[in-house]
Design a protein around this motif. Structure first.
Motif, PDB file in Angstrom:
ATOM      1  N   UNK A  72      17.337   5.928   0.416  1.00  0.00           N
ATOM      2  CA  UNK A  72      16.183   5.569   1.132  1.00  0.00           C
ATOM      3  C   UNK A  72      15.194   6.488   0.524  1.00  0.00           C
ATOM      4  N   UNK A  73      13.970   5.553   0.491  1.00  0.00           N
ATOM      5  CA  UNK A  73      12.694   6.157  -0.012  1.00  0.00           C
ATOM      6  C   UNK A  73      11.411   5.952   0.759  1.00  0.00           C
ATOM      7  N   UNK A  74      10.687   7.063   1.434  1.00  0.00           N
ATOM      8  CA  UNK A  74       9.377   7.501   1.699  1.00  0.00           C
ATOM      9  C   UNK A  74       8.237   7.382   1.584  1.00  0.00           C
ATOM     10  N   UNK A  75       7.324   6.772   1.804  1.00  0.00           N
ATOM     11  CA  UNK A  75       5.923   6.104   0.232  1.00  0.00           C
ATOM     12  C   UNK A  75       4.414   6.106   1.174  1.00  0.00           C
ATOM     13  N   UNK A  76       3.780   6.860   1.370  1.00  0.00           N
ATOM     14  CA  UNK A  76       2.555   7.163   2.321  1.00  0.00           C
ATOM     15  C   UNK A  76       2.135   5.633   1.854  1.00  0.00           C
ATOM     16  N   UNK A  77       0.701   5.526   3.298  1.00  0.00           N
ATOM     17  CA  UNK A  77       0.243   4.190   3.581  1.00  0.00           C
ATOM     18  C   UNK A  77      -0.227   3.744   1.825  1.00  0.00           C
ATOM     19  N   UNK A  78      -0.320   3.656   0.717  1.00  0.00           N
ATOM     20  CA  UNK A  78      -0.883   3.703  -0.503  1.00  0.00           C
ATOM     21  C   UNK A  78       0.023   4.187  -1.353  1.00  0.00           C
ATOM     22  N   UNK A  79       1.289   3.787  -0.620  1.00  0.00           N
ATOM     23  CA  UNK A  79       2.446   3.849  -1.879  1.00  0.00           C
ATOM     24  C   UNK A  79       3.096   4.623  -2.729  1.00  0.00           C
ATOM     25  N   UNK A  80       2.681   5.829  -2.637  1.00  0.00           N
ATOM     26  CA  UNK A  80       2.775   7.002  -3.306  1.00  0.00           C
ATOM     27  C   UNK A  80       3.968   7.760  -2.396  1.00  0.00           C
ATOM     28  N   UNK A  81       4.763   7.898  -3.269  1.00  0.00           N
ATOM     29  CA  UNK A  81       6.752   8.759  -3.025  1.00  0.00           C
ATOM     30  C   UNK A  81       6.437  10.000  -2.529  1.00  0.00           C
ATOM     31  N   UNK A  82       6.902  10.040  -1.240  1.00  0.00           N
ATOM     32  CA  UNK A  82       6.810  11.208  -0.508  1.00  0.00           C
ATOM     33  C   UNK A  82       8.397  11.673  -0.881  1.00  0.00           C
ATOM     34  N   UNK A  83       9.059  11.296  -0.592  1.00  0.00           N
ATOM     35  CA  UNK A  83      10.758  11.680  -0.540  1.00  0.00           C
ATOM     36  C   UNK A  83      11.698  10.205  -1.011  1.00  0.00           C
TER      37      UNK A  83
END
Length: 101
Positions: A72-83
């Protein structure tokens, strides 16, 4: 969707073996750690099944398999990976009874 091999063992029995790649991307709401961010779930599924035909109208099917290499991946609204997090294999099982009239 995926790839499956089917073998008609007899008039009554059918066996199958298959696999597929799953990639689900979805937009998050405007709350939490990544408001309006993007979530992604990716994994590989391997499965097998067996089908028995009682008649042309009545069929029973069993399917089972394993979900491998999950991530699983989490990205911010700009598409930058958070986790990013990997998860353990998970089994699944299904049963269907079809009656046509």
């Amino acid at each position: 969707p995926g790839l499956a091999l089917n073998w008609k063992a007899s008039d009554k029995w059918n066996l199958s073996l298959g696999g597929r790649v799953e990639k689900l991307r979805f937009r998050l709401d405007n709350k939490g750690i990544a408001p309006k961010g993007i979530g992604e779930d990716r994994s590989y599924l391997v499965f097998g099944g067996i089908t028995y035909s009682f008649s042309r109208q009545a069929v029973v099917s069993l399917v089972g398999g394993v979900d491998l290499d999950g991530q699983v991946r989490l990205e911010d609204k700009k598409g930058q990976r958070i986790a990013r997090e990997d998860y353990n294999p998970a089994g699944f099982f299904g049963f269907a009874f079809i009656f046509r009239f």
